[in-house]
Write an enzyme that holds these catalytic residues in place. Structure first.
Site, PDB file in Angstrom:
ATOM      1  NE  ARG A  89      -4.018   1.984   0.893  1.00  0.00           N
ATOM      2  CZ  ARG A  89      -4.979   2.280   0.172  1.00  0.00           C
ATOM      3  NH1 ARG A  89      -4.878   1.883  -1.083  1.00  0.00           N
ATOM      4  NH2 ARG A  89      -5.983   3.152   0.677  1.00  0.00           N
TER       5      ARG A  89
ATOM      6  CB  THR B  59      -9.462  -0.596  -7.586  1.00  0.00           C
ATOM      7  OG1 THR B  59      -9.235   0.690  -6.801  1.00  0.00           O
ATOM      8  CG2 THR B  59      -8.656  -1.815  -6.849  1.00  0.00           C
TER       9      THR B  59
ATOM     10  CB  SER C 165     -12.535  -0.925   0.431  1.00  0.00           C
ATOM     11  OG  SER C 165     -12.937   0.203   1.481  1.00  0.00           O
TER      12      SER C 165
ATOM     13  CG  LEU D 263      -3.024   4.295 -10.873  1.00  0.00           C
ATOM     14  CD1 LEU D 263      -3.229   4.762 -12.453  1.00  0.00           C
ATOM     15  CD2 LEU D 263      -1.759   4.852 -10.411  1.00  0.00           C
ATOM     16  CG  ASN D 264      -8.130   6.385  -4.661  1.00  0.00           C
ATOM     17  OD1 ASN D 264      -9.060   5.534  -4.449  1.00  0.00           O
ATOM     18  ND2 ASN D 264      -8.225   7.311  -3.812  1.00  0.00           N
TER      19      ASN D 264
HETATM   20  N1  GLY Z   1      -8.725   2.971  -3.282  1.00  0.00           N
HETATM   21  C1  GLY Z   1      -9.495   2.374  -2.905  1.00  0.00           C
HETATM   22  C2  GLY Z   1      -9.403   1.539  -1.522  1.00  0.00           C
HETATM   23  O1  GLY Z   1      -8.183   1.351  -1.261  1.00  0.00           O
HETATM   24  O2  GLY Z   1     -10.307   1.087  -0.806  1.00  0.00           O
END
Ligand code: GLY
Length: 561
Positions: free
Chosen positions: A95, A371, A443, A390-391
């Protein structure tokens, strides 16, 4: 007598289609399920060359960075949940982190209000990338083939080009203006004709050079030298704060899994800084306590009960979850059966609970299915489940100037201000406040399910806050409703996350009786064109593999041999 046998046989044949299951790709030796057919092909080739599931995962991950630029990435991050052929489970956290100069209120104005878009667009939205470090770490500890063999297919794809699918052409067209505004033209992602169409070719020589540096120098090819200089220059010239020190010090982390038993199966998923493992464990424990399996698939009772469980689980997520290296996540309490029994004890079947009564907050919207997820099983039974991002779509929209790749906007996954929603409508608290070097709550829920101590399923999806509920439903579809992997992926989905206090349902998928029954219990309903974009592999009773990619909702493909 003969006539009798014949007519019985004819009857059997005539009713067989009623019971026949619709299945995905079936194969014996290995399976690769990803969001893009070209990436799945790259993974399959690696398996056929004798690579294991982890080799294939690395190769697919880099291929997605080329052919699936909206979410596949080299400057994002993610999580791996794995199971080795010998039965060892674990996870790798790659992450992104907040830059070391990040600060708690960096997205607030002088009145303490969130400045719109600052955590979403441009250089200040970028977290320290984890992907290359994570993939190098995975290969170093678990790979079999040479590193260069895993990166070369992506170098070739960037160098020689790949064809856009219709979905990718359409998606890129939506973002042409903002990509031009942020990066200027010419640019590999901006159509010279003004509009992309299916079959157009994207060649990205700059990305090929970046990938060549990674191929030849491993981790250092990205976090040091010319690629790193370009990344830091791009960010700092555009008002961001990421530095060389951030890149040098980034480290992915091996972690365990959060595991929950459900009706004879064990679900392993990602621990914090993902919320997925704890949330899924709470949901499955609650499902067993409340006898969810007694209810028919997608019946009003089942949807109501699952929503009531989700309401409480997402409230816990917002309050208690964050990076465990910075915040003392009360994991034992959240997974304690007595705690959960009490937490779920006020659920009523005839009436919804008001979310404001569970805990107050203020949110507005849910969006973005970005995602991406990949599930891989090799011939020995090693399994890799990776979700990466990449979000937002195309991340921050800003590209490394010389590097040819998009930068993430993952800083938005922090809680910029307690109680104020992020792009997924999720609210957070102190646990997920910004701090230098901290990982933002996620998430993403790459998961692996075991039955009788053996590999049973590899599962995951993109979808921001809806990831957890899509993974939950897909696993239930198999365990409780006896579906094939294909059917479980195809099945219509719904989502609820405490706040906003609504159930989001896939459009045109539920009967008016079902919707009425939910409304009578007090639920507010909203509709989305799609939920989930699963990529999964199931081990069938005869040991063969069934791969299913969400072909009805995406371009994904499961390939096996
Ligand atoms: N970027 C979405 C998540 O990590 O939940």
């Amino acid at each position: 007598m003969k006539k009798h046998i014949l007519s019985s046989l004819l009857l059997l044949v005539s009713i067989m289609p009623i019971f026949a299951q619709k299945t995905g790709t079936i194969a014996k030796n290995g399976m690769v399920s990803t969001a893009h057919p070209v990436a799945s092909r790259v993974g399959l080739d690696i398996l056929k060359k004798g690579g294991n599931a982890f080799d294939a995962a690395v190769a697919v991950k880099f291929a997605l960075a080329v052919v699936y630029p909206r979410a596949g990435n080299i400057s994002g991050g993610g999580f791996l949940v794995y199971r080795t052929a010998s039965g060892e489970n674990g996870s790798l956290d790659f992450r992104e982190r907040a830059p070391l100069s990040a600060s708690r209120d960096m997205y607030l104005d002088k009145n303490g209000n969130v400045i719109k878009n600052l955590s979403l667009k441009g250089a200040l939205a970028v977290g320290v990338p984890g992907t290359v470090d994570g993939m190098y770490e995975l290969w170093s500890k678990k790979g079999k083939l040479p590193w260069k063999a895993l990166i070369q297919p992506s170098v070739d794809l960037a160098q020689n080009g790949f064809e856009l699918t219709k979905a990718e052409a359409d998606k890129l067209n939506i973002y042409q203006d903002v990509l031009k505004e942020m990066n200027g033209a010419p640019n590999p992602y901006i159509s010279p004709a003004g509009k992309w169409k299916k079959g157009d070719r994207i060649i990205n020589k700059s990305l090929a050079n970046t990938l060549t540096a990674v191929r030849d120098n491993g981790r250092a090819g990205f976090y040091e030298g010319k690629v790193a200089d370009d990344l830091v220059n791009t960010i700092q010239k555009n008002g961001g704060i990421l530095s060389h020190k951030d890149l040098r010090e980034y480290k992915s982390i091996w972690r365990g899994t959060i595991s929950a038993d459900y009706r004879g199966y064990t679900i392993h998923s990602m621990p914090p800084p993902s919320s997925g493992g704890i949330a899924l464990a709470q949901l499955f424990t609650g499902s067993e306590m409340m006898n969810l399996s007694d209810y028919k698939h997608n019946s009003p009772d089942a949807i109501h009960l699952m929503t009531e469980l989700e309401r409480r689980v997402y409230a816990d997520r917002a309050t208690h979850l964050g990076d465990p290296d910075f915040y003392d996540v009360p994991q034992a309490m959240l997974l304690d059966r007595e705690y959960l029994r009490k937490r779920f004890s006020d659920i009523r079947m005839d009436k919804k609970t008001d979310s404001q009564r569970i805990k107050p907050g203020k949110v507005n919207r849910i969006e973005s299915l970005e995602t991406t997820h990949l599930s891989i099983v090799d011939k020995d039974g090693n399994a890799a489940s990776i979700t990466t991002s990449l979000n937002g779509n195309y991340g921050s929209k800003l590209m490394a100037k010389e590097g040819g790749y998009l930068l993430n906007n993952v800083m938005d996954d922090f809680s910029s201000k307690p109680g104020t929603p992020n792009q997924f409508g999720l609210v957070g608290a102190e646990a997920n406040a910004i701090a230098p070097g901290k990982r933002m709550l996620s998430s993403m829920s790459p998961s692996i399910v075991e039955k009788d101590g053996k590999l049973f399923m590899v599962v995951g999806t993109p979808g921001g806050s809806t990831i957890i509920t899509s993974v939950y439903q897909t696993i239930l579809n198999i365990i409780d409703h006896g579906m094939s992997m294909r059917e479980a992926v195809d099945a219509k989905k719904f989502h609820s996350q405490w706040l906003p206090d609504v159930i989001v349902m896939e459009e045109k998928s539920f009967s008016s009786e079902t919707l009425d029954s939910l409304r009578k219990r007090g639920h507010k309903l909203k509709f989305a064109s799609q939920l989930g974009r699963m990529d999964c592999v199931l081990v069938r009773p005869d040991g063969s593999l069934e791969g299913a990619s969400d072909t009805n909702r995406s371009d994904g493909q499961a390939l096996g041999y």
